[in-house]
Design a protein around this motif. Sequence first.
Motif, PDB file in Angstrom:
ATOM      1  N   PHE A   1     -13.003 -13.199  -0.447  1.00 30.01           N
ATOM      2  CA  PHE A   1     -11.983 -12.219  -0.809  1.00 30.01           C
ATOM      3  C   PHE A   1     -10.785 -12.304   0.120  1.00 30.01           C
ATOM      4  O   PHE A   1     -10.855 -12.864   1.211  1.00 30.01           O
ATOM      5  CB  PHE A   1     -12.550 -10.794  -0.810  1.00 30.01           C
ATOM      6  N   ARG A   2      -9.685 -11.730  -0.341  1.00 29.25           N
ATOM      7  CA  ARG A   2      -8.471 -11.659   0.455  1.00 29.25           C
ATOM      8  C   ARG A   2      -8.413 -10.314   1.172  1.00 29.25           C
ATOM      9  O   ARG A   2      -9.071  -9.354   0.780  1.00 29.25           O
ATOM     10  CB  ARG A   2      -7.224 -11.739  -0.424  1.00 29.25           C
ATOM     11  N   TYR A   3      -7.600 -10.252   2.190  1.00 30.10           N
ATOM     12  CA  TYR A   3      -7.255  -8.951   2.769  1.00 30.10           C
ATOM     13  C   TYR A   3      -5.762  -8.954   3.076  1.00 30.10           C
ATOM     14  O   TYR A   3      -5.156 -10.011   3.242  1.00 30.10           O
ATOM     15  CB  TYR A   3      -8.085  -8.645   4.017  1.00 30.10           C
ATOM     16  N   SER A   4      -5.179  -7.782   3.101  1.00 33.64           N
ATOM     17  CA  SER A   4      -3.752  -7.663   3.351  1.00 33.64           C
ATOM     18  C   SER A   4      -3.491  -7.563   4.851  1.00 33.64           C
ATOM     19  O   SER A   4      -4.088  -6.739   5.542  1.00 33.64           O
ATOM     20  CB  SER A   4      -3.205  -6.417   2.648  1.00 33.64           C
ATOM     21  N   LEU A   5      -2.601  -8.406   5.345  1.00 36.52           N
ATOM     22  CA  LEU A   5      -2.259  -8.366   6.767  1.00 36.52           C
ATOM     23  C   LEU A   5      -1.658  -7.026   7.163  1.00 36.52           C
ATOM     24  O   LEU A   5      -1.873  -6.539   8.271  1.00 36.52           O
ATOM     25  CB  LEU A   5      -1.262  -9.476   7.099  1.00 36.52           C
ATOM     26  N   SER A   6      -0.910  -6.433   6.253  1.00 39.26           N
ATOM     27  CA  SER A   6      -0.197  -5.212   6.608  1.00 39.26           C
ATOM     28  C   SER A   6      -1.086  -3.977   6.591  1.00 39.26           C
ATOM     29  O   SER A   6      -0.849  -3.029   7.338  1.00 39.26           O
ATOM     30  CB  SER A   6       0.979  -5.000   5.650  1.00 39.26           C
ATOM     31  N   THR A   7      -2.126  -3.972   5.758  1.00 42.74           N
ATOM     32  CA  THR A   7      -2.938  -2.753   5.652  1.00 42.74           C
ATOM     33  C   THR A   7      -4.426  -2.966   5.867  1.00 42.74           C
ATOM     34  O   THR A   7      -5.159  -2.007   6.082  1.00 42.74           O
ATOM     35  CB  THR A   7      -2.756  -2.107   4.264  1.00 42.74           C
ATOM     36  N   GLY A   8      -4.890  -4.213   5.811  1.00 42.93           N
ATOM     37  CA  GLY A   8      -6.333  -4.437   5.872  1.00 42.93           C
ATOM     38  C   GLY A   8      -6.821  -5.227   7.060  1.00 42.93           C
ATOM     39  O   GLY A   8      -7.968  -5.710   7.067  1.00 42.93           O
ATOM     40  N   ALA A   9      -5.980  -5.364   8.105  1.00 43.89           N
ATOM     41  CA  ALA A   9      -6.388  -6.163   9.265  1.00 43.89           C
ATOM     42  C   ALA A   9      -7.649  -5.616   9.920  1.00 43.89           C
ATOM     43  O   ALA A   9      -8.446  -6.378  10.482  1.00 43.89           O
ATOM     44  CB  ALA A   9      -5.251  -6.232  10.284  1.00 43.89           C
ATOM     45  N   HIS A  10      -7.850  -4.298   9.853  1.00 44.21           N
ATOM     46  CA  HIS A  10      -9.037  -3.714  10.468  1.00 44.21           C
ATOM     47  C   HIS A  10     -10.310  -4.187   9.790  1.00 44.21           C
ATOM     48  O   HIS A  10     -11.369  -4.271  10.438  1.00 44.21           O
ATOM     49  CB  HIS A  10      -8.947  -2.184  10.420  1.00 44.21           C
ATOM     50  N   VAL A  11     -10.237  -4.517   8.498  1.00 46.60           N
ATOM     51  CA  VAL A  11     -11.404  -5.041   7.786  1.00 46.60           C
ATOM     52  C   VAL A  11     -11.798  -6.387   8.376  1.00 46.60           C
ATOM     53  O   VAL A  11     -12.973  -6.640   8.687  1.00 46.60           O
ATOM     54  CB  VAL A  11     -11.106  -5.180   6.277  1.00 46.60           C
TER      55      VAL A  11
ATOM     56  N   LEU B   1      -4.540  -0.062  15.813  1.00 47.95           N
ATOM     57  CA  LEU B   1      -3.754   1.170  15.721  1.00 47.95           C
ATOM     58  C   LEU B   1      -2.986   1.267  14.406  1.00 47.95           C
ATOM     59  O   LEU B   1      -2.520   2.345  14.025  1.00 47.95           O
ATOM     60  CB  LEU B   1      -2.745   1.230  16.877  1.00 47.95           C
ATOM     61  N   MET B   2      -2.858   0.141  13.702  1.00 52.66           N
ATOM     62  CA  MET B   2      -1.990   0.085  12.530  1.00 52.66           C
ATOM     63  C   MET B   2      -2.365   1.074  11.429  1.00 52.66           C
ATOM     64  O   MET B   2      -1.473   1.713  10.844  1.00 52.66           O
ATOM     65  CB  MET B   2      -1.952  -1.341  11.978  1.00 52.66           C
TER      66      MET B   2
END
Length: 508
Positions: free
Chosen positions: A110-120, A454-455
Amino acid sequence: MLSKKMTALILILVLVIAVMGCSNNSGNSMDSKSAKNQDSAAGPGKISLAKKYDIKWFQWGPRDVHPDDAIIKYMNEKFNVNIKVERILAKEYLKNLELRIAAGDMPDLFRYSLSTGAHVYNQLQEDGFLMNFTEYAEKYDLKALKAYMDKPGTEEFREENGVFQLPSRKAGVIPNVIVVRQDWLDQLGLKKPTTMDEFKSMLKAFKDNKMGGTNTVPLTFALGSNAFMGLSTGFTRVNNWGKVDGKWMFEPVMPQYKSFLQFARELYGEGLVDREVFTSNEAQAKAKFITGVSGVMVAPTERYVALEKDLAESNKNAKLSLIIPMPKGPAGDTGRVDSSNTEPIVVIKKGRDEDFLARVAAIIDYTHSEEGIKMLNYGIEGVHYTMENGKMVKTALYDRDIIPSLGHLTAMTTDYSFAAMDVEGALKENVDYSLKSGVAPPFTALSYGATKDLMPSIEKKQTEWSINFVTGAKDINTNWDQYVKEMNDVGLSKLTAAVEQNRKKWGK
């Protein structure tokens, strides 16, 4: 309310329990004697194709993969697998992904979004859930994968002990398109706006003349508030981060951003922008545009062809065009574009057997090869297109399987820069304009270093205040200093310091 550490601990426990209980979630695999290249060599190790596996591939995008998709069929036969691509709208993607992870229903890829999903990514990588692409590329001598991981500009995606995330790559110059009902402009005798003030006047004319009926929604957005707030570049001339007096500053707290918020507040307060912009999804926004309620839609480039087709089916007299260049704001006619390397893919390793992981690695290697990249961008020769006098002639299956300016849906997990650039007409004009005026993020969210955790808190605080400012619940001038203070209190000051430190360390 649970503390941040306690929430993370609970997530870890849920993940461990889920994986132990699920073992290999590709358990529907079966032996196959008909697979092509049944025991194909791949360098030092051999990847056997004797056993058939299901591969759950989670993705976001504008439309589902067709049940008879020729590209998926080709890859299934080539690697003796059953690829199950599950697609969801971008706005719902992260929440859905987090729920699936917590429930133990993790996709294989799966993909994740750098801007909102980095914590995943951070959580899964730290807990040993992810495939190390470097390890598998070396073990099976996957040359295309090796070459892709070594591409210049991908340094930030590498860990000290390997690569656990592969960024996708697109042209990096494709902004959203501003699609307008040209027939509305013609009826009102208006020209396309060249400034933000003219843009506002056009929207007001649509509303005052009830061009979409009593409940006209002059302006809507395919990707909701993200696209709405993305109009800020015309006021700040930056994308996410920029420098003020030689220091890096997060765009939403820059002084120029305050002017943008005031403009956004005017649009919202006067009913010129979709009142559901902070809550609606892409399907709802598209419905308003297709049914003729809305006269302008800001959408990703790859949505334009479908919008044009769907509108023509519902209203033969409707005409569309693109507003190019971007209406000028105080900072010029700049538009936001993505960085070249973005939105990485990961593969879940825990609970999967070695044979299965080797197969997934082989598929990823192929999708990053010259042949695989060409297929994902344009389709299969003889199926999706034919070559006549050196020119590609597209077939009906091309329209079914290939998304304009995107390629195949799975192309978003590799290099789809060719498809993004291979457009015609107004979309080509948009690309050419973007090459000159597009503003890309100066770095990825990975530049945040240890403070990237922190994002989520920063983005949550920003969204909260943005809604209050734009809807008028909070006065921008009166509450601006309080807003900046609260942004710093939830971690922006630490994040900014980390950005400054990391950029100096890398000599940038």
